[in-house]
Scaffold this motif. Structure first.
Motif, short mmCIF file in Angstrom:
data_model
loop_
_atom_site.label_atom_id
_atom_site.label_comp_id
_atom_site.label_asym_id
_atom_site.label_seq_id
_atom_site.Cartn_x
_atom_site.Cartn_y
_atom_site.Cartn_z
N MET A 111 -31.78 3.15 1.51
CA MET A 111 -30.85 3.06 0.37
C MET A 111 -31.40 2.13 -0.70
O MET A 111 -31.23 2.39 -1.89
CB MET A 111 -29.44 2.68 0.82
N LYS A 169 -23.73 -6.12 -0.89
CA LYS A 169 -22.53 -6.77 -0.32
C LYS A 169 -21.98 -5.99 0.87
O LYS A 169 -21.03 -6.43 1.50
CB LYS A 169 -21.44 -6.89 -1.40
N ILE A 170 -22.54 -4.82 1.12
CA ILE A 170 -22.00 -3.96 2.18
C ILE A 170 -22.90 -4.01 3.40
O ILE A 170 -24.10 -3.79 3.30
CB ILE A 170 -21.86 -2.51 1.67
N ASP A 171 -22.31 -4.33 4.54
CA ASP A 171 -23.06 -4.29 5.80
C ASP A 171 -23.00 -2.89 6.37
O ASP A 171 -21.92 -2.28 6.40
CB ASP A 171 -22.45 -5.26 6.83
N VAL A 172 -24.13 -2.40 6.83
CA VAL A 172 -24.19 -1.06 7.40
C VAL A 172 -24.71 -1.14 8.83
O VAL A 172 -25.69 -1.82 9.10
CB VAL A 172 -25.17 -0.16 6.60
N GLU A 173 -24.02 -0.47 9.72
CA GLU A 173 -24.51 -0.30 11.10
C GLU A 173 -24.80 1.17 11.31
O GLU A 173 -23.88 1.99 11.28
CB GLU A 173 -23.42 -0.68 12.11
N TYR A 191 -19.94 -0.50 -6.43
CA TYR A 191 -19.92 -1.83 -5.82
C TYR A 191 -21.33 -2.17 -5.30
O TYR A 191 -21.99 -1.31 -4.72
CB TYR A 191 -18.93 -1.83 -4.66
N PRO A 192 -21.80 -3.41 -5.53
CA PRO A 192 -23.19 -3.74 -5.18
C PRO A 192 -23.50 -3.46 -3.71
O PRO A 192 -22.78 -3.90 -2.82
CB PRO A 192 -23.27 -5.25 -5.46
N ILE A 193 -24.58 -2.75 -3.51
CA ILE A 193 -24.91 -2.30 -2.17
C ILE A 193 -25.25 -3.49 -1.25
O ILE A 193 -25.03 -3.44 -0.04
CB ILE A 193 -26.05 -1.27 -2.24
#
Lengths: 111, 406
Positions: free
Chosen positions: A28, A102-106, A98-100
């Protein structure tokens, strides 16, 4: 450095081997840091053969994929990112999104 | 396919006149004083969704969940006897934490790093170094403090009230039995979390109506939920329960998939926002899902009070959980659950869906922080909620009911 191995029938993806990224975070970030023209070139090159690539990969177990197929799989996963940008957003990333970071991805990586 | 519903613009609220149509007062509902009431009267009293049972597949598996609204750290653990239990993450000695990682496997239980007290996976205090120093300590009644924990359809809920006023089944009420088996066999495809600078109710509000779809999600998901018949993606068939609520969303049967979606569909690996209607017709969903049996059904929006939203799609689901951190900060977690990927094709289908949904919700969050800031500015004293926003109106009504209780 050895070039990233690819299945012979998919050597045409050689110019895009930097998209052979294992984790969704890498994919991403590469998408949103790319120029749209580069995303479009990647997308346009892969789309006509994307189905063939998936059919080829479906012959292999997810657990024991040879290195060349694993790289193709990683490039195919990156294609998904590029496809969302090219087909839907029309930009690498929407400025109002929304700023990427700031997002946690599992999500399981392609190992 | 169903004929489009005759245009009754007030179709969701017709059956619920008691909720009224007046603007919503926003002068006091989002303050820190109000949040203190919510903390004690709602979040410390109701059943809270916390995790999926599939997070803990093996004995000894645990997760630690931080619930800032209660200043609580909660351990959920599958015991060596296979039972899932919840405990406060606090040592009986001098109250330090006993689990330090967000998740893991601890077949030998939890050991406080302060003085080495050890607890089993069933919470029993097993070992105290130099226990002869504590002449009055009874190990048998100094285990980890249990938290009421129960399961519903593969979801783990807890209740912070030491003596919950109702069981989970009573709390969920009438629809609880009508989802039987829906989540079976699915596992985590992807999970997202983010801390957003907005009140928890403002955050939920954005995910329970589709009035915003044609605007916020024009570039992404609007196409699958809006159609010629239903240009604004209006919701159908709202059911308001005592505390919870559900509404159904119709799909766009005339949706033209993108080239990539078409490849995904042609390979029979479709688990996406754009439903495979043939598959949907074959797929027997439990009675409670698509309650009106719409032929062009896309998904339901099921809100479990106070802060959990479940979207059951055909063969997969999203669960969003909203955990209030403070009056103006919310931690949002989203789980995307699907049948396990069996090959690269199904894996890539999951990847497409997870990626698209990520970029859809990113379109929502930016608005919510602006809304929060404006509420705090006091520029507006009220908000207007239309018929399509009845899910919000009911949420505020239930919150009021809890806040005004004894």
């Amino acid at each position: 450095m050895n070039p990233t191995p690819l299945p012979q029938a998919f050597e045409y993806l050689r110019p895009f081997d930097e998209w052979a990224l294992a984790s969704v975070q890498e994919r991403m970030h590469k998408r949103i840091d790319s120029d749209f023209d580069d995303l479009k070139r990647f997308y346009d090159t892969f789309l006509p053969n994307f189905k063939d690539a998936v059919s080829h990969l479906n012959n292999f177990s997810l657990e024991e994929m040879p290195d060349a197929e694993k790289n193709l799989f990683r490039i195919a996963a990156s294609f998904i990112e590029a496809a969302v940008a090219v087909e839907l957003l029309g930009v690498p990333d929407e400025p109002s999104a929304y700023p990427i970071d700031k997002i946690d991805v599992e999500r399981a990586s392609i190992r | 396919m169903n004929k489009p519903t005759p245009a009754n613009p007030l179709r969701l609220s017709t059956d619920y006149p008691e909720l009224g149509t007046a603007p919503l007062d926003i002068t006091r509902r989002f303050t820190s004083d109000y949040f203190d009431l919510e903390r004690t009267k709602i979040f410390s009293k109701t059943w809270l969704w916390l995790a999926m049972a599939y997070d803990l597949p093996n004995p000894g598996d645990y997760v630690v969940k931080e619930l800032e609204h209660a200043k609580a750290s909660i351990i959920l653990v599958r015991g060596n006897d296979n039972q899932i239990r919840g405990f406060h993450n606090s040592c009986s000695h001098r109250t330090n934490r006993v689990a330090y990682a967000p998740s893991g496997n601890a077949p030998k239980g939890f050991t406080c790093r302060f003085h080495g007290w050890n607890y089993g996976t069933d919470g029993t205090l097993n070992f105290v170094p130099q226990d002869d120093l504590f002449p009055e300590l009874d190990l048998s009644c100094n285990g980890l403090t249990p938290v009421a924990t129960d399961l519903w359809e593969g979801s783990i809920f807890i209740n912070l009230d030491p003596e919950p006023e109702e069981t989970l089944a009573e709390f969920l009420g009438e629809f609880a039995n009508s989802y039987a088996g829906f989540f079976d066999g699915m596992e985590q495809a992807c999970a997202y979390s983010v801390e957003v600078n907005a009140n928890w109710k403002i955050c939920i509000d954005a995910f329970v109506e589709t009035y915003h779809f044609a605007f916020v999600h024009q570039s992404t998901a609007a196409g699958v939920l809006t159609s010629k018949d239903n240009p604004y993606g209006r919701l159908e068939i709202c059911r308001l329960y005592d505390k919870h609520r559900v509404v159904s969303a119709r799909a766009n049967t005339g949706y033209t998939p993108t080239p990539t979606e078409a490849v995904i569909a042609s390979l029979g690996m479709q688990q996406t926002l754009n439903p495979d209607f043939a598959q949907a017709a074959e797929n027997r969903l439990p009675e409670g899902i698509n309650p009106a049996k719409l032929n062009d059904w896309a998904t339901d929006i099921l809100v479990l009070f106070p802060g959990t939203v479940i979207y059951p799609w055909t063969g997969w689901f999203e669960i969003m959980n909203f955990i209030p951190v403070s009056h103006n900060k919310t931690r949002w977690e989203m789980r995307i659950g699907m049948q396990p990927a069996t090959n690269a094709g199904t894996w890539l289908s999951q990847e497409y869906n997870s990626t698209l949904i990520r970029d859809v919700v990113r379109q929502d969050w930016t608005n919510l922080e602006m809304i929060q800031q404006n509420i705090e500015s006091g520029a507006k004293k009220e908000m207007h909620l239309g018929d399509q926003e009845i899910m919000l109106r009911h949420q505020y009504d239930v919150v009021d009911r809890y806040i005004n209780s004894k």
